[in-house]
Motif scaffolding. Sequence first.
Motif, PDB file in Angstrom:
ATOM      1  N   ALA A 300       0.325 -22.842 -18.827  1.00 23.73           N
ATOM      2  CA  ALA A 300       1.022 -21.850 -19.642  1.00 23.73           C
ATOM      3  C   ALA A 300       0.486 -21.827 -21.064  1.00 23.73           C
ATOM      4  O   ALA A 300      -0.166 -22.770 -21.531  1.00 23.73           O
ATOM      5  CB  ALA A 300       2.512 -22.144 -19.647  1.00 23.73           C
ATOM      6  N   MET A 301       0.781 -20.725 -21.778  1.00 21.66           N
ATOM      7  CA  MET A 301       0.441 -20.581 -23.192  1.00 21.66           C
ATOM      8  C   MET A 301       1.749 -20.582 -23.964  1.00 21.66           C
ATOM      9  O   MET A 301       2.474 -19.588 -24.008  1.00 21.66           O
ATOM     10  CB  MET A 301      -0.342 -19.297 -23.440  1.00 21.66           C
ATOM     11  N   LEU A 302       2.062 -21.720 -24.577  1.00 19.76           N
ATOM     12  CA  LEU A 302       3.343 -21.907 -25.242  1.00 19.76           C
ATOM     13  C   LEU A 302       3.204 -22.169 -26.734  1.00 19.76           C
ATOM     14  O   LEU A 302       4.118 -21.892 -27.497  1.00 19.76           O
ATOM     15  CB  LEU A 302       4.102 -23.072 -24.600  1.00 19.76           C
ATOM     16  N   SER A 303       2.064 -22.715 -27.165  1.00 16.25           N
ATOM     17  CA  SER A 303       1.880 -23.053 -28.573  1.00 16.25           C
ATOM     18  C   SER A 303       0.401 -23.238 -28.888  1.00 16.25           C
ATOM     19  O   SER A 303      -0.292 -22.285 -29.214  1.00 16.25           O
ATOM     20  CB  SER A 303       2.671 -24.322 -28.918  1.00 16.25           C
ATOM     21  N   PHE A 304      -0.078 -24.454 -28.760  1.00 12.74           N
ATOM     22  CA  PHE A 304      -1.405 -24.843 -29.227  1.00 12.74           C
ATOM     23  C   PHE A 304      -2.522 -24.023 -28.593  1.00 12.74           C
ATOM     24  O   PHE A 304      -3.486 -23.640 -29.259  1.00 12.74           O
ATOM     25  CB  PHE A 304      -1.638 -26.331 -28.936  1.00 12.74           C
ATOM     26  N   ARG A 305      -2.406 -23.744 -27.307  1.00 10.93           N
ATOM     27  CA  ARG A 305      -3.494 -23.064 -26.612  1.00 10.93           C
ATOM     28  C   ARG A 305      -3.669 -21.633 -27.115  1.00 10.93           C
ATOM     29  O   ARG A 305      -4.772 -21.111 -27.153  1.00 10.93           O
ATOM     30  CB  ARG A 305      -3.260 -23.085 -25.092  1.00 10.93           C
ATOM     31  N   GLY A 306      -2.578 -21.017 -27.547  1.00  6.98           N
ATOM     32  CA  GLY A 306      -2.681 -19.669 -28.078  1.00  6.98           C
ATOM     33  C   GLY A 306      -3.005 -19.626 -29.557  1.00  6.98           C
ATOM     34  O   GLY A 306      -3.478 -18.604 -30.060  1.00  6.98           O
ATOM     35  N   ILE A 307      -2.748 -20.714 -30.268  1.00  3.73           N
ATOM     36  CA  ILE A 307      -3.039 -20.755 -31.710  1.00  3.73           C
ATOM     37  C   ILE A 307      -4.518 -21.015 -31.953  1.00  3.73           C
ATOM     38  O   ILE A 307      -5.174 -20.292 -32.709  1.00  3.73           O
ATOM     39  CB  ILE A 307      -2.174 -21.836 -32.391  1.00  3.73           C
ATOM     40  N   ASP A 308      -5.048 -22.052 -31.302  1.00  5.81           N
ATOM     41  CA  ASP A 308      -6.463 -22.388 -31.496  1.00  5.81           C
ATOM     42  C   ASP A 308      -6.847 -23.457 -30.474  1.00  5.81           C
ATOM     43  O   ASP A 308      -6.974 -24.631 -30.798  1.00  5.81           O
ATOM     44  CB  ASP A 308      -6.711 -22.898 -32.916  1.00  5.81           C
ATOM     45  N   GLN A 309      -7.035 -23.022 -29.232  1.00  2.00           N
ATOM     46  CA  GLN A 309      -7.275 -23.961 -28.143  1.00  2.00           C
ATOM     47  C   GLN A 309      -8.441 -24.892 -28.417  1.00  2.00           C
ATOM     48  O   GLN A 309      -8.353 -26.105 -28.194  1.00  2.00           O
ATOM     49  CB  GLN A 309      -7.537 -23.197 -26.838  1.00  2.00           C
ATOM     50  N   GLY A 310      -9.547 -24.359 -28.910  1.00  6.85           N
ATOM     51  CA  GLY A 310     -10.746 -25.176 -29.109  1.00  6.85           C
ATOM     52  C   GLY A 310     -10.601 -26.212 -30.192  1.00  6.85           C
ATOM     53  O   GLY A 310     -11.395 -27.154 -30.256  1.00  6.85           O
ATOM     54  N   THR A 311      -9.597 -26.059 -31.051  1.00  3.14           N
ATOM     55  CA  THR A 311      -9.337 -27.045 -32.089  1.00  3.14           C
ATOM     56  C   THR A 311      -8.393 -28.130 -31.591  1.00  3.14           C
ATOM     57  O   THR A 311      -8.633 -29.320 -31.808  1.00  3.14           O
ATOM     58  CB  THR A 311      -8.739 -26.365 -33.333  1.00  3.14           C
ATOM     59  N   TYR A 312      -7.337 -27.735 -30.911  1.00  3.33           N
ATOM     60  CA  TYR A 312      -6.306 -28.694 -30.526  1.00  3.33           C
ATOM     61  C   TYR A 312      -6.658 -29.523 -29.291  1.00  3.33           C
ATOM     62  O   TYR A 312      -6.145 -30.635 -29.126  1.00  3.33           O
ATOM     63  CB  TYR A 312      -4.981 -27.977 -30.287  1.00  3.33           C
ATOM     64  N   TYR A 313      -7.522 -29.016 -28.407  1.00  5.50           N
ATOM     65  CA  TYR A 313      -7.817 -29.728 -27.168  1.00  5.50           C
ATOM     66  C   TYR A 313      -9.301 -30.067 -27.067  1.00  5.50           C
ATOM     67  O   TYR A 313     -10.159 -29.357 -27.604  1.00  5.50           O
ATOM     68  CB  TYR A 313      -7.419 -28.870 -25.951  1.00  5.50           C
ATOM     69  N   THR A 337      -7.561 -31.044 -37.775  1.00  5.57           N
ATOM     70  CA  THR A 337      -6.279 -30.351 -37.634  1.00  5.57           C
ATOM     71  C   THR A 337      -5.307 -31.101 -36.731  1.00  5.57           C
ATOM     72  O   THR A 337      -4.169 -31.394 -37.142  1.00  5.57           O
ATOM     73  CB  THR A 337      -6.501 -28.912 -37.141  1.00  5.57           C
ATOM     74  N   PRO A 338      -5.662 -31.444 -35.481  1.00 13.49           N
ATOM     75  CA  PRO A 338      -4.710 -32.238 -34.685  1.00 13.49           C
ATOM     76  C   PRO A 338      -4.529 -33.655 -35.220  1.00 13.49           C
ATOM     77  O   PRO A 338      -3.446 -34.243 -35.054  1.00 13.49           O
ATOM     78  CB  PRO A 338      -5.326 -32.229 -33.279  1.00 13.49           C
ATOM     79  N   LEU A 339      -5.552 -34.218 -35.865  1.00 16.64           N
ATOM     80  CA  LEU A 339      -5.388 -35.528 -36.493  1.00 16.64           C
ATOM     81  C   LEU A 339      -4.325 -35.448 -37.579  1.00 16.64           C
ATOM     82  O   LEU A 339      -3.437 -36.312 -37.684  1.00 16.64           O
ATOM     83  CB  LEU A 339      -6.715 -35.995 -37.080  1.00 16.64           C
ATOM     84  N   ARG A 340      -4.392 -34.395 -38.374  1.00 18.45           N
ATOM     85  CA  ARG A 340      -3.381 -34.197 -39.415  1.00 18.45           C
ATOM     86  C   ARG A 340      -2.008 -33.977 -38.788  1.00 18.45           C
ATOM     87  O   ARG A 340      -1.007 -34.486 -39.302  1.00 18.45           O
ATOM     88  CB  ARG A 340      -3.764 -33.005 -40.285  1.00 18.45           C
ATOM     89  N   LEU A 341      -1.948 -33.244 -37.692  1.00 17.21           N
ATOM     90  CA  LEU A 341      -0.680 -33.028 -37.006  1.00 17.21           C
ATOM     91  C   LEU A 341      -0.034 -34.352 -36.624  1.00 17.21           C
ATOM     92  O   LEU A 341       1.163 -34.574 -36.855  1.00 17.21           O
ATOM     93  CB  LEU A 341      -0.904 -32.175 -35.761  1.00 17.21           C
ATOM     94  N   VAL A 342      -0.815 -35.246 -36.035  1.00 14.13           N
ATOM     95  CA  VAL A 342      -0.284 -36.546 -35.621  1.00 14.13           C
ATOM     96  C   VAL A 342       0.215 -37.325 -36.834  1.00 14.13           C
ATOM     97  O   VAL A 342       1.334 -37.863 -36.832  1.00 14.13           O
ATOM     98  CB  VAL A 342      -1.350 -37.340 -34.851  1.00 14.13           C
ATOM     99  N   MET A 343      -0.593 -37.388 -37.869  1.00 17.52           N
ATOM    100  CA  MET A 343      -0.203 -38.158 -39.050  1.00 17.52           C
ATOM    101  C   MET A 343       1.015 -37.554 -39.738  1.00 17.52           C
ATOM    102  O   MET A 343       1.930 -38.274 -40.159  1.00 17.52           O
ATOM    103  CB  MET A 343      -1.384 -38.231 -40.022  1.00 17.52           C
ATOM    104  N   ASP A 344       1.044 -36.225 -39.852  1.00 16.41           N
ATOM    105  CA  ASP A 344       2.198 -35.582 -40.481  1.00 16.41           C
ATOM    106  C   ASP A 344       3.467 -35.818 -39.670  1.00 16.41           C
ATOM    107  O   ASP A 344       4.549 -36.039 -40.241  1.00 16.41           O
ATOM    108  CB  ASP A 344       1.947 -34.080 -40.619  1.00 16.41           C
ATOM    109  N   SER A 345       3.353 -35.760 -38.348  1.00 17.95           N
ATOM    110  CA  SER A 345       4.510 -36.009 -37.494  1.00 17.95           C
ATOM    111  C   SER A 345       5.030 -37.429 -37.693  1.00 17.95           C
ATOM    112  O   SER A 345       6.238 -37.642 -37.877  1.00 17.95           O
ATOM    113  CB  SER A 345       4.141 -35.780 -36.026  1.00 17.95           C
ATOM    114  N   LEU A 346       4.149 -38.395 -37.665  1.00 14.59           N
ATOM    115  CA  LEU A 346       4.569 -39.788 -37.811  1.00 14.59           C
ATOM    116  C   LEU A 346       5.231 -40.021 -39.162  1.00 14.59           C
ATOM    117  O   LEU A 346       6.274 -40.690 -39.255  1.00 14.59           O
ATOM    118  CB  LEU A 346       3.365 -40.712 -37.634  1.00 14.59           C
ATOM    119  N   ARG A 347       4.619 -39.481 -40.219  1.00 18.42           N
ATOM    120  CA  ARG A 347       5.218 -39.653 -41.544  1.00 18.42           C
ATOM    121  C   ARG A 347       6.591 -38.985 -41.613  1.00 18.42           C
ATOM    122  O   ARG A 347       7.517 -39.511 -42.240  1.00 18.42           O
ATOM    123  CB  ARG A 347       4.285 -39.093 -42.621  1.00 18.42           C
TER     124      ARG A 347
END
Length: 719
Positions: A300-313, A337-347
Amino acid sequence: MWARTLGRVASAPDLPPPLGAFVDDDGCTFAIMAAHATGVELCLFGDHETDGPQRIVPMTDRIHGVWFVHVPGVQAGQRYGYRVHGPWRPDQGQRHNPAKLLVDPYARAIEGDVAWVPQVYGHVVNESFSGDPAVRDDRDSAPFVPRSVVVDNDFDWGPHEQPVEERRVPWPETVIYETHVRGATKLMPGVPEHLRGTYAGMAHPAFIEHLLGLGVTTVELLPVHYFVDEPALAHRGMSNSWGYNTLGFFAPQIRYSAAPDALGALTEFKELVRALHAAGLEVILDVVFNHTAEQSTSGAMLSFRGIDQGTYYRLDERGHDIDVTGCGNTVNTRHPTPLRLVMDSLRYWVEECHVDGFRFDLAVALARGRTDEYDRDHPLLMALRTSPVLSRVKLIAEPWDVGMHGWRTGQFPPPFGEWNDRFRDTSRSFWLADVAVPAHHGHGVRELATRLAGSQDLFGTDDRGPLASINYVASHDGFTLADACSYQQKHNHANGEDNRDGHGDNRSFNHGVEGPTDDEEVLANRRRSMRNLLATTLLSTGTPMILAGDEFGRTQRGNNNAYNQDNAISWTDWDLEPWQEDLQATTAYLIGLRRTYRVLRQATFFSSHPRPGDGRVDLLWFGRRGERMTWESWEDPASRTLQMLLLGEDVHGDSLLLVLQGKPTKSVLHLPIQEGSDHSYELIWDSTWERPDPAGGGVVSAGQPVTLGPTSVQIYRVR
């Protein structure tokens, strides 16, 4: 402070606002990273609208790939989503489709669920969800997908909430209790019925009193990030119970909330953390950053795949997912970008929700480098190690994934702890699997001794120490402690996969009868085996972890993969029989011994210099006749007896002898004699006891013979 100056900062020509939705006095600023998009639309929804947006706001400002807009009048509670325009080039990894409403990756709250219909896929599929992933589907998905929700960070933590470093339980004192928010209290009679299975239910005094009575220090929660059910489960009328299928890395799962709305769920989660902290307990989250709920390119296309698949996966040269998680995709933490996502989430979870640490699911998948090999100097690991916030909380890795060369136990850098599967397998082999086969097929005692002493072979580099070893014999994934002692084979038929799922190597032993029985001899042997395994876990050098319910013998009826059993199979049953009350008392007693005797809480290996406050401990090994272990006895695969003498600086008050007897028959052995020392041994616990005996078992002189029951443990205080 940042949110209240957003209007001024966002207008700067060279600086985008932080990602997500942040309210201020005038409204809310929305920002999303979509570097390859040609346009982004913010869709605002009313409270009860499901078929279309109340308002569409084009996001015209863009800096460094971040699209943003300030919308006056928007406050907390606003429901929203994004539509992202851009190229549809699946072979190049680009799958933009503005017909699909997308969840904000930075949404602090999410409400609603996915309706598994063809419209939620970015490509054309039929009613059986097969189709061509290269052909775009232009039907609107908005009526069938969740909504992101704007939040504020107002919460009263109270006057007694301490900073994370002050409330931190030192690793030597830590005893981890792995549990599931819903399963823990769903059947707990002391919790009001309307709160059972929720954050509020877990915050109830009845549950907290149970934790304090056991003596655990740290509650590790199975995933609470917002997740959705896999379509295959939904079509079978089942749900994902464990939650390892994340869609929102900032939002708490609303299913676990007694409050009916997403904002209430966030508040309720914070109230849970506040209640546990008030009781002196830490909170660790099991986090799943290695993959998302979108599955593969055929999903399915729910978030990341529709925003920028080649960046997030992680994608190959044909635009297909590189999957080392077994879930269809792998998050591309090599990209900023996904590295920042992980770090921002954890913080966010540390700073705003006050959690005390994280257990990283399939952590190897997060740390594979540009050629997909494991890299202990991966940017994510480096960022965690150097973060002034995250390097000070507890970080625990599940040190494997399903990719090539995925087993990496002992290879994560400090300050990570790691789940020690070698401890689990060795302990189960000695007490269960090896008892079920002739002695000459056994493994001896050499590796068992290594695990008891802190697994220096795995954690002896980088000055990590034995506390990096998370010692456990059962976790959510696999047999419970009781089932490992009651079932020879997995029984996963209720999962709907013809018993094909779940691990086949369980190192278990049913003691002669598969599953339930009325044979009292079999039941007594099973109970003793549980006590042996609990003692091995709680008294070994390292950091112990027990699975919720194992303290009183919870069963899942032989199901070793109960990920989709949101029912009595996985819920903790608090209607305890007398033997379960005895086992619970035993667990609390063993945790109390660990708390009392410093020799059981060493931060350094026994051949190393002690760390401050660690003290000097000598570790000596003896055989059945009280003799020092020799090379021959270490190498003997039939050896089933081991005596572990822990001599502290205060020999008369802080020294213990642990005796492990793995033969299925009674055995006579001699307690060790220490040259130049006049001492005796006081028996303080025996695993043949159904319940701890406050009076103990008497005093035995060094060198005297003692009789141990079949497959049993004795603990002596050195006098």
